[in-house]
Design a protein around this motif. Structure first.
Motif, short mmCIF file in Angstrom:
data_model
loop_
_atom_site.label_atom_id
_atom_site.label_comp_id
_atom_site.label_asym_id
_atom_site.label_seq_id
_atom_site.Cartn_x
_atom_site.Cartn_y
_atom_site.Cartn_z
N GLN A 91 0.81 -1.21 0.00
CA GLN A 91 0.00 0.00 0.00
C GLN A 91 0.85 1.28 0.00
O GLN A 91 1.95 1.31 0.54
CB GLN A 91 -0.93 0.02 1.22
CG GLN A 91 -1.90 -1.13 1.24
CD GLN A 91 -2.73 -1.22 -0.02
OE1 GLN A 91 -3.46 -0.28 -0.36
NE2 GLN A 91 -2.63 -2.33 -0.73
N TRP A 92 0.29 2.31 -0.61
CA TRP A 92 0.86 3.66 -0.60
C TRP A 92 0.01 4.48 0.36
O TRP A 92 -1.17 4.71 0.10
CB TRP A 92 0.81 4.25 -2.00
CG TRP A 92 1.43 5.60 -2.14
CD1 TRP A 92 2.74 5.88 -2.41
CD2 TRP A 92 0.77 6.87 -2.08
NE1 TRP A 92 2.94 7.24 -2.50
CE2 TRP A 92 1.73 7.87 -2.31
CE3 TRP A 92 -0.56 7.26 -1.83
CZ2 TRP A 92 1.43 9.23 -2.31
CZ3 TRP A 92 -0.87 8.60 -1.83
CH2 TRP A 92 0.12 9.59 -2.07
N ILE A 93 0.57 4.85 1.49
CA ILE A 93 -0.19 5.48 2.57
C ILE A 93 0.12 6.97 2.63
O ILE A 93 1.25 7.38 2.91
CB ILE A 93 0.12 4.80 3.91
CG1 ILE A 93 -0.25 3.32 3.83
CG2 ILE A 93 -0.62 5.49 5.06
CD1 ILE A 93 0.24 2.49 5.00
N ASP A 94 -0.89 7.78 2.34
CA ASP A 94 -0.74 9.23 2.36
C ASP A 94 -0.63 9.71 3.80
O ASP A 94 -1.56 9.55 4.59
CB ASP A 94 -1.96 9.86 1.67
CG ASP A 94 -1.84 11.37 1.53
OD1 ASP A 94 -1.43 12.03 2.49
OD2 ASP A 94 -2.18 11.88 0.45
N ALA A 95 0.53 10.28 4.13
CA ALA A 95 0.74 10.85 5.47
C ALA A 95 1.09 12.32 5.32
O ALA A 95 2.09 12.81 5.84
CB ALA A 95 1.84 10.11 6.21
N SER A 96 0.24 13.02 4.55
CA SER A 96 0.54 14.42 4.19
C SER A 96 -0.37 15.43 4.87
O SER A 96 -0.23 16.63 4.63
CB SER A 96 0.41 14.59 2.67
OG SER A 96 -0.95 14.57 2.28
N GLY A 97 -1.33 14.96 5.66
CA GLY A 97 -2.30 15.90 6.22
C GLY A 97 -3.29 16.41 5.18
O GLY A 97 -3.84 17.50 5.31
#
Length: 258
Positions: free
Chosen positions: A246-252
């Motif tokens: 998975q590609w997990i967006d941790a950008s807010g």
């Protein structure tokens, strides 16, 4: 604050672990029980400071030196790691590998030289590829690989085109490894930060840039290294045992809208 020891008896290697996001990841994993190898390329003082911080938090850590982006970098890294474990009397092998080390290249395509291109790919893409390759015999079944990517791979952002290409390649490595290593119970995921307040982003010292980047998040602020470390710790834990490839967006929530 009470901290869960969900990484108790695990050994972790964090590349680029002496500063910024890597430092925060190492401290988080250390607080949760892991023995942390803090990799550094050039700044030994920062690596030793991070080790002391982890120990002050009640964890265990040691520095590992290897310059990335040069021939033989993966072998140098793992040989140093193996020696350090042996010197500590710790069991060989690794449970958690975090490919965090990277360099930026804030230049549009017209200004990127061949030397620039080769260097950013050597550090950001070639190095983690061979670090993982050399890790395969060391990584224990049920282990975790976490690749630190970038939210830039999901939007068009020409000023950092070559850098973003390196992270897009890392995202594909995540997919391929997740399929290849699944039979061993090893999960592989990408965690993608957005605009994060670290020294790797010198433009954040400019008030207007800082304001604009803060407003790009739907939460209205810059990310912190701890924001990213918390997500990495989760992905590296048994709580995320059913999450892989998975590609997990941790950008807010950066650039969610038009």
């Amino acid at each position: 604050m009470t901290t869960s020891l969900r990484h108790q008896d695990k050994t972790a290697l964090v590349t680029g672990g002496s500063r910024g996001i890597g430092r925060a990841i190492g401290r988080r994993l250390g607080r949760e029980g892991a023995l942390v190898a803090v990799h550094y390329g050039h700044d030994r003082a920062s690596a030793e400071r991070t080790v002391k911080e982890i120990e002050a938090d009640g964890g265990q850590a040691f520095p590992v030196h290897a310059e990335l982006g040069v021939d033989g970098d993966a072998d140098t890294l793992w040989e140093a790691f193996d020696r350090a474990l042996s010197a500590r009397g710790a069991r060989p092998g690794v449970d958690i590998l975090v490919n965090n080390a990277g360099i930026t290249l804030p230049r549009p395509i017209a200004d990127v030289t061949e030397a620039d291109y080769d260097q950013v790919f050597a550090v950001n893409t070639r190095a983690p590829f061979f670090v993982v390759q050399r890790a395969l015999t060391r990584l224990r079944d049920g282990g975790r690989i976490v690749n630190v990517s970038s939210v830039a791979t999901r939007v068009a952002f020409p000023p950092i085109v070559a850098y973003t290409m390196t992270k897009a390649a890392l995202d594909y490595l995540t997919l391929a490894l997740a399929q290849e290593l699944g039979h061993r119970g090893i999960t592989v995921n990408s965690v993608a930060p957005g605009y994060t307040d670290t020294e790797i982003n010198p433009t954040l010292s400019i008030p207007e840039v800082r304001r604009r980047y803060s407003e790009a998040s739907v939460l209205g602020r810059l990310g912190t290294p701890a924001d990213i470390a918390d997500v990495v710790s989760f992905v590296a834990s048994d709580d995320a045992r059913w999450v892989t490839g998975q590609w997990i967006d941790a950008s807010g929530g950066v650039h969610l809208g038009a």
